[in-house]
Design a protein around this motif. Structure first.
Motif, PDB file in Angstrom:
ATOM      1  N   GLN A  18       0.664  -1.293   0.172  1.00 25.94           N
ATOM      2  CA  GLN A  18      -0.238   0.048  -0.063  1.00 25.94           C
ATOM      3  C   GLN A  18       0.934   1.266  -0.060  1.00 25.94           C
ATOM      4  OE1 GLN A  18      -2.346   0.065   3.844  1.00 25.94           O
ATOM      5  NE2 GLN A  18      -0.913  -1.412   4.503  1.00 25.94           N
ATOM      6  N   TYR A  19       2.120   1.226   0.227  1.00 22.80           N
ATOM      7  CA  TYR A  19       3.138   2.109   0.209  1.00 22.80           C
ATOM      8  C   TYR A  19       3.720   2.390  -1.187  1.00 22.80           C
ATOM      9  CZ  TYR A  19       2.936   2.179   5.359  1.00 22.80           C
ATOM     10  OH  TYR A  19       2.483   2.341   6.687  1.00 22.80           O
ATOM     11  N   ALA A  20       4.214   3.581  -1.734  1.00 25.12           N
ATOM     12  CA  ALA A  20       4.777   3.850  -2.707  1.00 25.12           C
ATOM     13  C   ALA A  20       6.172   4.412  -2.611  1.00 25.12           C
ATOM     14  CB  ALA A  20       3.854   4.856  -3.617  1.00 25.12           C
ATOM     15  N   TYR A  21       7.065   4.163  -3.595  1.00 23.51           N
ATOM     16  CA  TYR A  21       8.515   4.754  -3.593  1.00 23.51           C
ATOM     17  C   TYR A  21       8.218   6.401  -3.544  1.00 23.51           C
ATOM     18  CZ  TYR A  21      10.203   0.159  -4.078  1.00 23.51           C
ATOM     19  OH  TYR A  21      10.032  -1.167  -3.926  1.00 23.51           O
ATOM     20  N   GLY A  22       9.186   7.069  -2.654  1.00 23.24           N
ATOM     21  CA  GLY A  22       9.149   8.578  -2.837  1.00 23.24           C
ATOM     22  C   GLY A  22       8.056   9.016  -1.743  1.00 23.24           C
ATOM     23  N   GLU A  23       7.082   9.901  -2.703  1.00 19.63           N
ATOM     24  CA  GLU A  23       6.128  10.569  -1.932  1.00 19.63           C
ATOM     25  C   GLU A  23       4.980   9.540  -2.017  1.00 19.63           C
ATOM     26  OE1 GLU A  23       5.018  14.437  -2.194  1.00 19.63           O
ATOM     27  OE2 GLU A  23       6.869  15.051  -2.937  1.00 19.63           O
ATOM     28  N   SER A  24       4.493   9.138  -0.958  1.00 18.54           N
ATOM     29  CA  SER A  24       3.438   8.181  -1.004  1.00 18.54           C
ATOM     30  C   SER A  24       2.126   8.658  -0.713  1.00 18.54           C
ATOM     31  CB  SER A  24       3.801   7.168   0.393  1.00 18.54           C
ATOM     32  OG  SER A  24       3.031   5.752   0.103  1.00 18.54           O
ATOM     33  N   ASN A  25       1.552   8.978  -1.788  1.00 16.36           N
ATOM     34  CA  ASN A  25       0.105   9.876  -1.709  1.00 16.36           C
ATOM     35  C   ASN A  25      -0.589   9.935  -2.906  1.00 16.36           C
ATOM     36  OD1 ASN A  25       1.466  11.386  -3.682  1.00 16.36           O
ATOM     37  ND2 ASN A  25       1.678  13.274  -2.442  1.00 16.36           N
ATOM     38  N   SER A  26      -0.350   8.742  -3.441  1.00 19.29           N
ATOM     39  CA  SER A  26      -1.445   8.313  -4.743  1.00 19.29           C
ATOM     40  C   SER A  26      -2.415   7.138  -4.359  1.00 19.29           C
ATOM     41  CB  SER A  26      -0.549   8.028  -5.720  1.00 19.29           C
ATOM     42  OG  SER A  26       0.297   9.190  -6.382  1.00 19.29           O
ATOM     43  N   LEU A  27      -3.354   7.479  -3.859  1.00 19.75           N
ATOM     44  CA  LEU A  27      -4.168   6.388  -3.365  1.00 19.75           C
ATOM     45  C   LEU A  27      -4.565   5.359  -4.197  1.00 19.75           C
ATOM     46  CD1 LEU A  27      -5.782   5.560  -0.852  1.00 19.75           C
ATOM     47  CD2 LEU A  27      -7.725   6.786  -1.718  1.00 19.75           C
ATOM     48  N   ILE A  28      -5.028   5.629  -5.591  1.00 19.62           N
ATOM     49  CA  ILE A  28      -5.650   4.503  -6.551  1.00 19.62           C
ATOM     50  C   ILE A  28      -4.386   3.804  -6.787  1.00 19.62           C
ATOM     51  CG2 ILE A  28      -7.008   4.132  -8.539  1.00 19.62           C
ATOM     52  CD1 ILE A  28      -8.599   5.089  -6.158  1.00 19.62           C
ATOM     53  N   PRO A  29      -3.367   4.210  -7.246  1.00 22.81           N
ATOM     54  CA  PRO A  29      -2.241   3.124  -7.520  1.00 22.81           C
ATOM     55  C   PRO A  29      -1.753   2.417  -6.308  1.00 22.81           C
ATOM     56  CG  PRO A  29      -1.975   5.154  -8.680  1.00 22.81           C
ATOM     57  CD  PRO A  29      -3.163   5.701  -7.526  1.00 22.81           C
ATOM     58  N   GLN A  30      -1.646   3.013  -5.234  1.00 18.61           N
ATOM     59  CA  GLN A  30      -1.150   2.372  -4.076  1.00 18.61           C
ATOM     60  C   GLN A  30      -2.235   1.249  -3.755  1.00 18.61           C
ATOM     61  OE1 GLN A  30       0.640   6.236  -2.445  1.00 18.61           O
ATOM     62  NE2 GLN A  30       0.521   4.708  -0.788  1.00 18.61           N
ATOM     63  N   ALA A  31      -3.463   1.364  -3.646  1.00 25.79           N
ATOM     64  CA  ALA A  31      -4.669   0.613  -3.446  1.00 25.79           C
ATOM     65  C   ALA A  31      -4.740  -0.553  -4.521  1.00 25.79           C
ATOM     66  CB  ALA A  31      -6.031   1.209  -3.598  1.00 25.79           C
ATOM     67  N   GLY A  32      -4.338  -0.236  -5.887  1.00 24.19           N
ATOM     68  CA  GLY A  32      -4.028  -1.436  -6.815  1.00 24.19           C
ATOM     69  C   GLY A  32      -2.786  -2.260  -6.630  1.00 24.19           C
ATOM     70  N   ARG A  33      -1.653  -1.729  -5.907  1.00 23.88           N
ATOM     71  CA  ARG A  33      -0.638  -2.582  -5.651  1.00 23.88           C
ATOM     72  C   ARG A  33      -1.064  -3.229  -4.569  1.00 23.88           C
ATOM     73  NH1 ARG A  33       4.631  -1.306  -6.070  1.00 23.88           N
ATOM     74  NH2 ARG A  33       5.001  -1.187  -3.545  1.00 23.88           N
ATOM     75  N   LEU A  34      -1.613  -2.696  -3.402  1.00 23.66           N
ATOM     76  CA  LEU A  34      -2.112  -3.625  -2.349  1.00 23.66           C
ATOM     77  C   LEU A  34      -2.783  -4.604  -2.753  1.00 23.66           C
ATOM     78  CD1 LEU A  34      -2.437  -4.262   0.748  1.00 23.66           C
ATOM     79  CD2 LEU A  34      -4.234  -2.500   0.799  1.00 23.66           C
ATOM     80  N   LEU A  35      -3.937  -4.602  -3.547  1.00 24.23           N
ATOM     81  CA  LEU A  35      -4.643  -5.825  -3.926  1.00 24.23           C
ATOM     82  C   LEU A  35      -3.971  -6.842  -4.846  1.00 24.23           C
ATOM     83  CD1 LEU A  35      -7.401  -7.105  -4.118  1.00 24.23           C
ATOM     84  CD2 LEU A  35      -8.119  -5.636  -5.910  1.00 24.23           C
ATOM     85  N   SER A  36      -3.229  -6.260  -6.049  1.00 28.42           N
ATOM     86  CA  SER A  36      -2.571  -7.080  -6.687  1.00 28.42           C
ATOM     87  C   SER A  36      -1.316  -7.929  -6.031  1.00 28.42           C
ATOM     88  CB  SER A  36      -1.805  -6.319  -7.886  1.00 28.42           C
ATOM     89  OG  SER A  36      -2.966  -5.742  -8.739  1.00 28.42           O
ATOM     90  N   GLY A  37      -0.783  -7.311  -5.005  1.00 26.09           N
ATOM     91  CA  GLY A  37       0.557  -7.843  -4.403  1.00 26.09           C
ATOM     92  C   GLY A  37      -0.004  -8.743  -3.548  1.00 26.09           C
ATOM     93  N   PHE A  38      -1.180  -8.480  -2.737  1.00 28.53           N
ATOM     94  CA  PHE A  38      -1.534  -9.415  -1.829  1.00 28.53           C
ATOM     95  C   PHE A  38      -2.131 -10.684  -2.325  1.00 28.53           C
ATOM     96  CE2 PHE A  38      -4.027 -11.372   1.660  1.00 28.53           C
ATOM     97  CZ  PHE A  38      -3.234 -10.774   2.770  1.00 28.53           C
ATOM     98  N   LEU A  39      -2.847 -10.507  -3.697  1.00 27.77           N
ATOM     99  CA  LEU A  39      -3.178 -11.765  -4.600  1.00 27.77           C
ATOM    100  C   LEU A  39      -1.967 -12.668  -4.770  1.00 27.77           C
ATOM    101  CD1 LEU A  39      -6.182 -10.427  -6.402  1.00 27.77           C
ATOM    102  CD2 LEU A  39      -6.339 -11.863  -4.232  1.00 27.77           C
ATOM    103  N   LYS A  40      -1.106 -11.732  -5.355  1.00 26.20           N
ATOM    104  CA  LYS A  40       0.341 -12.471  -5.829  1.00 26.20           C
ATOM    105  C   LYS A  40       0.999 -13.190  -4.797  1.00 26.20           C
ATOM    106  CE  LYS A  40       4.160 -10.358  -6.624  1.00 26.20           C
ATOM    107  NZ  LYS A  40       4.936  -9.361  -7.048  1.00 26.20           N
ATOM    108  N   LEU A  41       1.219 -12.697  -3.715  1.00 29.30           N
ATOM    109  CA  LEU A  41       1.930 -13.353  -2.536  1.00 29.30           C
ATOM    110  C   LEU A  41       1.238 -14.429  -1.613  1.00 29.30           C
ATOM    111  CD1 LEU A  41       4.126 -10.122  -1.300  1.00 29.30           C
ATOM    112  CD2 LEU A  41       4.680 -12.163  -2.594  1.00 29.30           C
ATOM    113  N   SER A  42      -0.009 -14.032  -1.642  1.00 25.60           N
ATOM    114  CA  SER A  42      -0.937 -15.253  -0.756  1.00 25.60           C
ATOM    115  C   SER A  42      -0.205 -15.390   0.546  1.00 25.60           C
ATOM    116  CB  SER A  42      -1.358 -16.176  -1.583  1.00 25.60           C
ATOM    117  OG  SER A  42      -2.254 -15.899  -2.679  1.00 25.60           O
ATOM    118  N   PRO A  43      -0.055 -14.679   1.297  1.00 27.93           N
ATOM    119  CA  PRO A  43       0.537 -15.037   2.650  1.00 27.93           C
ATOM    120  C   PRO A  43      -0.011 -15.723   3.737  1.00 27.93           C
ATOM    121  CG  PRO A  43      -0.022 -12.791   2.789  1.00 27.93           C
ATOM    122  CD  PRO A  43      -0.592 -13.115   1.432  1.00 27.93           C
ATOM    123  N   MET A  44      -1.376 -15.904   3.516  1.00 30.99           N
ATOM    124  CA  MET A  44      -1.987 -16.651   4.425  1.00 30.99           C
ATOM    125  C   MET A  44      -2.384 -17.986   4.197  1.00 30.99           C
ATOM    126  SD  MET A  44      -2.248 -13.746   6.514  1.00 30.99           S
ATOM    127  CE  MET A  44      -3.326 -14.380   7.899  1.00 30.99           C
TER     128      MET A  44
END
Length: 164
Positions: A37-63
Motif C-alpha cells: 500500500q506504500y509507494a516509493y518517494g512520496e506516498s500519496n497516490s491512493l488509487i495506484p497504491q490501492a491497486g498495488r495492495l490488491l495485486s500484491g496481496f493476491l500474488k503473494l498469498s501470505p495466509m
C-alpha cells in the motif's frame, strides 16, 4: 495528501474476521503484501497504491487460508480509511473482484471506477481502521462469504492432492 495505512496486525484481524479462524501465515510475505500500500518517494497516490495492495496481496498469498477475502476487505478498507465512498454493491462486488483476480481488468482501473470522493475532508478526524473495516465487512457479506468459500474449497483441494 496524507494517507492512512493498514498495519500487519490490521490485516491479521481482517483475515480472522473473514475466515472466523486463526491461520498460519508467512510473516515476510504478509509484511511485504501489506506494505504494497506504500509507494516509493512520496506516498500519496491512493488509487495506484490501492491497486498495488490488491495485486500484491493476491500474488503473494501470505495466509494459509482466506487470502482473497482478506485482500478484498483490506483494499476497500484502505480506500474508506482514506476518504473514499465506494460505488460498488455487494451484488456487483464478486464480479468486480473476479475481473481483477483473473486479469480481465487492471486493479487500478477497477478501483478507480468504484472509489469516489466522499465529499468531506477526512483528514481532520482521526483514522479509525476498525470502523472502516467493519463497514466493509457489513457492506459486503455475500461477496466475502463467496470468496471465503471458494478459497477454502481451493485449499481443501490442494490438501487432498498433496495427501494422495
Amino acid at each position: 495528501m496524507h494517507l492512512e495505512y493498514l498495519t500487519v496486525q490490521d490485516v491479521l484481524w481482517i483475515n480472522f474476521q473473514v475466515t472466523k479462524s486463526v491461520h498460519r501465515f508467512n510473516y515476510a510475505r504478509l509484511e511485504e503484501a501489506t506494505y504494497y500500500q506504500y509507494a516509493y518517494g512520496e506516498s500519496n497516490s491512493l488509487i495506484p497504491q490501492a491497486g498495488r495492495l490488491l495485486s500484491g496481496f493476491l500474488k503473494l498469498s501470505p495466509m494459509e487460508a482466506g487470502n482473497e477475502p482478506t485482500a478484498f476487505v483490506a483494499v476497500l478498507a484502505f480506500l474508506v480509511l482514506n476518504g473514499r465512498r465506494l460505488d460498488l454493491s455487494d451484488d456487483q462486488a464478486l464480479d468486480w473482484f473476479s475481473g481483477i483476480r483473473e486479469g480481465r481488468t487492471k486493479a487500478t482501473e477497477a478501483i478507480s471506477a468504484v472509489a469516489k470522493e466522499a465529499g468531506h475532508d477526512h483528514h481532520h478526524v482521526r483514522a479509525d481502521v476498525r470502523k472502516a473495516t467493519v463497514s466493509i465487512l457489513n457492506g459486503y457479506p455475500k461477496t466475502i462469504a463467496a470468496l471465503a468459500n471458494a478459497n477454502s474449497l481451493a485449499a481443501s483441494s490442494a490438501s487432498a492432492t498433496i495427501a494422495q
